[in-house]
Design a protein around this motif. Sequence first.
Motif, mmCIF file in Angstrom:
data_model
loop_
_atom_site.group_PDB
_atom_site.id
_atom_site.type_symbol
_atom_site.label_atom_id
_atom_site.label_comp_id
_atom_site.label_asym_id
_atom_site.label_seq_id
_atom_site.Cartn_x
_atom_site.Cartn_y
_atom_site.Cartn_z
ATOM 1 N N ASN A 1 -41.434 8.102 21.123
ATOM 2 C CA ASN A 1 -40.033 8.519 21.051
ATOM 3 C C ASN A 1 -39.741 9.548 19.957
ATOM 4 N N ILE A 2 -40.766 10.059 19.288
ATOM 5 C CA ILE A 2 -40.572 11.087 18.259
ATOM 6 C C ILE A 2 -40.901 12.451 18.863
ATOM 7 N N LEU A 3 -39.986 13.391 18.721
ATOM 8 C CA LEU A 3 -40.189 14.734 19.254
ATOM 9 C C LEU A 3 -41.290 15.463 18.484
ATOM 10 N N PRO A 4 -41.959 16.419 19.119
ATOM 11 C CA PRO A 4 -42.964 17.214 18.409
ATOM 12 C C PRO A 4 -42.351 17.884 17.166
ATOM 13 N N HIS A 5 -43.141 17.975 16.117
ATOM 14 C CA HIS A 5 -42.759 18.617 14.857
ATOM 15 C C HIS A 5 -41.734 17.819 14.051
ATOM 16 N N HIS A 6 -41.412 16.607 14.488
ATOM 17 C CA HIS A 6 -40.478 15.745 13.772
ATOM 18 C C HIS A 6 -41.243 14.594 13.119
ATOM 19 N N PHE A 7 -40.719 14.135 11.989
ATOM 20 C CA PHE A 7 -41.338 13.067 11.227
ATOM 21 C C PHE A 7 -40.247 12.091 10.825
ATOM 22 N N TRP A 8 -40.406 10.830 11.189
ATOM 23 C CA TRP A 8 -39.411 9.810 10.875
ATOM 24 C C TRP A 8 -39.986 8.931 9.783
ATOM 25 N N LEU A 9 -39.401 8.995 8.599
ATOM 26 C CA LEU A 9 -39.920 8.297 7.426
ATOM 27 C C LEU A 9 -38.970 7.196 6.995
ATOM 28 N N GLY A 10 -39.545 6.096 6.531
ATOM 29 C CA GLY A 10 -38.713 5.011 6.028
ATOM 30 C C GLY A 10 -39.542 3.809 5.644
ATOM 31 N N MET A 11 -38.857 2.685 5.564
ATOM 32 C CA MET A 11 -39.474 1.430 5.164
ATOM 33 C C MET A 11 -39.676 0.553 6.394
ATOM 34 N N ARG A 12 -40.753 -0.208 6.388
ATOM 35 C CA ARG A 12 -41.014 -1.145 7.482
ATOM 36 C C ARG A 12 -39.934 -2.222 7.496
ATOM 37 N N GLU A 13 -39.617 -2.703 8.672
ATOM 38 C CA GLU A 13 -38.674 -3.796 8.806
ATOM 39 C C GLU A 13 -39.318 -5.089 8.329
ATOM 40 N N ARG A 14 -38.562 -5.892 7.655
ATOM 41 C CA ARG A 14 -39.047 -7.184 7.183
ATOM 42 C C ARG A 14 -38.554 -8.246 8.159
#
Length: 80
Positions: free
Chosen positions: A61-74
């Motif tokens: 579900n992430i488009l090319p050239h895109h980066f989704w950064l964050g924290m893992r769900e607990r």
Amino acid sequence: MKEGMLWLDADKGRQLTEKIERAVDYYENKYGHLPELCMVNGNSIEQAMAVGKVQVEPAKNILPHHFWLGMRERENATRH
């Protein structure tokens, strides 16, 4: 990961790891800590890998050239 920062880097002159490092640096400067996870387009990598201390995983579900950064769900995280 339900929340995070979306980063776009379509510069063809940069390698994938350099793009991720730049996104991680921006995230750390903005939020005061490193992200745990970076999701990338599934065509960018075949399997999970690490860039520094950040886990990088492919996602459909992430488009090319895109980066989704964050924290893992607990699992037992309590939201207030």
